[in-house]
Design a protein around this motif. Sequence first.
Motif, mmCIF file in Angstrom:
data_model
loop_
_atom_site.group_PDB
_atom_site.id
_atom_site.type_symbol
_atom_site.label_atom_id
_atom_site.label_comp_id
_atom_site.label_asym_id
_atom_site.label_seq_id
_atom_site.Cartn_x
_atom_site.Cartn_y
_atom_site.Cartn_z
ATOM 1 N N SER A 61 0.833 -1.200 0.000
ATOM 2 C CA SER A 61 0.000 0.000 0.000
ATOM 3 C C SER A 61 0.873 1.256 0.000
ATOM 4 C CB SER A 61 -0.906 -0.046 1.225
ATOM 5 O OG SER A 61 -1.232 1.237 1.655
ATOM 6 N N GLU A 62 1.986 1.191 0.748
ATOM 7 C CA GLU A 62 2.910 2.321 0.824
ATOM 8 C C GLU A 62 3.527 2.597 -0.545
ATOM 9 O OE1 GLU A 62 6.767 2.813 3.379
ATOM 10 O OE2 GLU A 62 5.075 2.373 4.706
ATOM 11 N N THR A 63 3.880 1.535 -1.269
ATOM 12 C CA THR A 63 4.469 1.688 -2.603
ATOM 13 C C THR A 63 3.470 2.359 -3.534
ATOM 14 O OG1 THR A 63 5.785 -0.293 -2.258
ATOM 15 C CG2 THR A 63 5.541 0.446 -4.526
ATOM 16 N N MET A 64 2.214 1.892 -3.474
ATOM 17 C CA MET A 64 1.183 2.505 -4.311
ATOM 18 C C MET A 64 1.011 3.977 -3.969
ATOM 19 S SD MET A 64 -1.859 -0.279 -4.804
ATOM 20 C CE MET A 64 -3.019 1.031 -5.034
ATOM 21 N N SER A 65 1.014 4.292 -2.682
ATOM 22 C CA SER A 65 0.801 5.668 -2.274
ATOM 23 C C SER A 65 1.988 6.541 -2.685
ATOM 24 C CB SER A 65 0.479 5.727 -0.782
ATOM 25 O OG SER A 65 1.403 6.471 -0.085
ATOM 26 N N LYS A 66 3.211 5.983 -2.653
ATOM 27 C CA LYS A 66 4.387 6.732 -3.103
ATOM 28 C C LYS A 66 4.276 7.028 -4.597
ATOM 29 C CE LYS A 66 7.667 5.012 0.272
ATOM 30 N NZ LYS A 66 8.712 4.041 0.520
ATOM 31 N N GLU A 67 3.843 6.015 -5.371
ATOM 32 C CA GLU A 67 3.683 6.208 -6.814
ATOM 33 C C GLU A 67 2.608 7.251 -7.097
ATOM 34 O OE1 GLU A 67 3.047 2.546 -8.939
ATOM 35 O OE2 GLU A 67 4.843 1.663 -8.059
ATOM 36 N N ALA A 68 1.499 7.155 -6.381
ATOM 37 C CA ALA A 68 0.404 8.120 -6.568
ATOM 38 C C ALA A 68 0.879 9.526 -6.195
ATOM 39 C CB ALA A 68 -0.809 7.720 -5.727
ATOM 40 N N ASN A 69 1.594 9.641 -5.089
ATOM 41 C CA ASN A 69 2.135 10.943 -4.674
ATOM 42 C C ASN A 69 3.110 11.497 -5.695
ATOM 43 O OD1 ASN A 69 0.791 11.622 -2.365
ATOM 44 N ND2 ASN A 69 2.320 10.806 -0.965
ATOM 45 N N SER A 70 3.940 10.624 -6.226
ATOM 46 C CA SER A 70 4.925 11.040 -7.215
ATOM 47 C C SER A 70 4.221 11.559 -8.468
ATOM 48 C CB SER A 70 5.829 9.859 -7.554
ATOM 49 O OG SER A 70 6.738 10.228 -8.551
ATOM 50 N N GLN A 71 3.169 10.850 -8.910
ATOM 51 C CA GLN A 71 2.395 11.290 -10.082
ATOM 52 C C GLN A 71 1.692 12.612 -9.803
ATOM 53 O OE1 GLN A 71 -0.116 7.917 -10.859
ATOM 54 N NE2 GLN A 71 1.325 7.019 -12.308
ATOM 55 N N LEU A 72 1.120 12.715 -8.598
ATOM 56 C CA LEU A 72 0.458 13.971 -8.213
ATOM 57 C C LEU A 72 1.454 15.124 -8.221
ATOM 58 C CD1 LEU A 72 -1.921 13.205 -5.206
ATOM 59 C CD2 LEU A 72 -2.522 14.282 -7.367
ATOM 60 N N ALA A 73 2.625 14.897 -7.656
ATOM 61 C CA ALA A 73 3.658 15.932 -7.593
ATOM 62 C C ALA A 73 4.083 16.350 -8.997
ATOM 63 C CB ALA A 73 4.861 15.439 -6.794
ATOM 64 N N THR A 74 4.268 15.380 -9.884
ATOM 65 C CA THR A 74 4.668 15.671 -11.267
ATOM 66 C C THR A 74 3.593 16.500 -11.967
ATOM 67 O OG1 THR A 74 5.932 13.624 -11.363
ATOM 68 C CG2 THR A 74 5.345 14.625 -13.470
ATOM 69 N N ARG A 75 2.324 16.101 -11.791
ATOM 70 C CA ARG A 75 1.212 16.827 -12.401
ATOM 71 C C ARG A 75 1.146 18.263 -11.865
ATOM 72 N NH1 ARG A 75 -3.601 13.710 -11.212
ATOM 73 N NH2 ARG A 75 -2.410 11.959 -11.959
ATOM 74 N N GLN A 76 1.349 18.397 -10.552
ATOM 75 C CA GLN A 76 1.284 19.702 -9.901
ATOM 76 C C GLN A 76 2.427 20.604 -10.393
ATOM 77 O OE1 GLN A 76 -1.372 20.261 -8.360
ATOM 78 N NE2 GLN A 76 -1.011 22.130 -7.263
ATOM 79 N N GLU A 77 3.620 20.025 -10.554
ATOM 80 C CA GLU A 77 4.762 20.795 -11.062
ATOM 81 C C GLU A 77 4.495 21.286 -12.478
ATOM 82 O OE1 GLU A 77 7.840 17.910 -10.361
ATOM 83 O OE2 GLU A 77 8.333 18.775 -8.394
#
Length: 127
Positions: A61-77
Amino acid sequence: MAEQLNVRYADKDLAEFKSLIQEKIVKAQHDLDLIKSAYMNDLNNGTDDTSPTFKAFEEGSETMSKEANSQLATRQEKFIRDLKNALIRIENKTYGVCRVTGKLINKERLKLVPHATLSIEAKNMQQ
């Protein structure tokens, strides 16, 4: 020979859009900081004291959340970069001009999507 009219928004309108975009950049940067801090917290959330089965589930679950956060961060940037590019277009007085049709993009559309570079007409032609 007919002279081409310079199609652009008035300085007053550009100033309004500029303040709107600057507000959005501040909020977007704040959101990005939250995403990044959540990501940093994910890195040091220890589950050492829990059972091995739960730990394995937790790590997945942590890995999925890291990937989701990373995608969110990229989109936000990318969103922040697009907004900053819109500020440059305001300085150049080319803001709000559709890059395909050369016509002004509707004000309501720009209020909703201030980094838009296409009119609805041009966007529909792409589909």
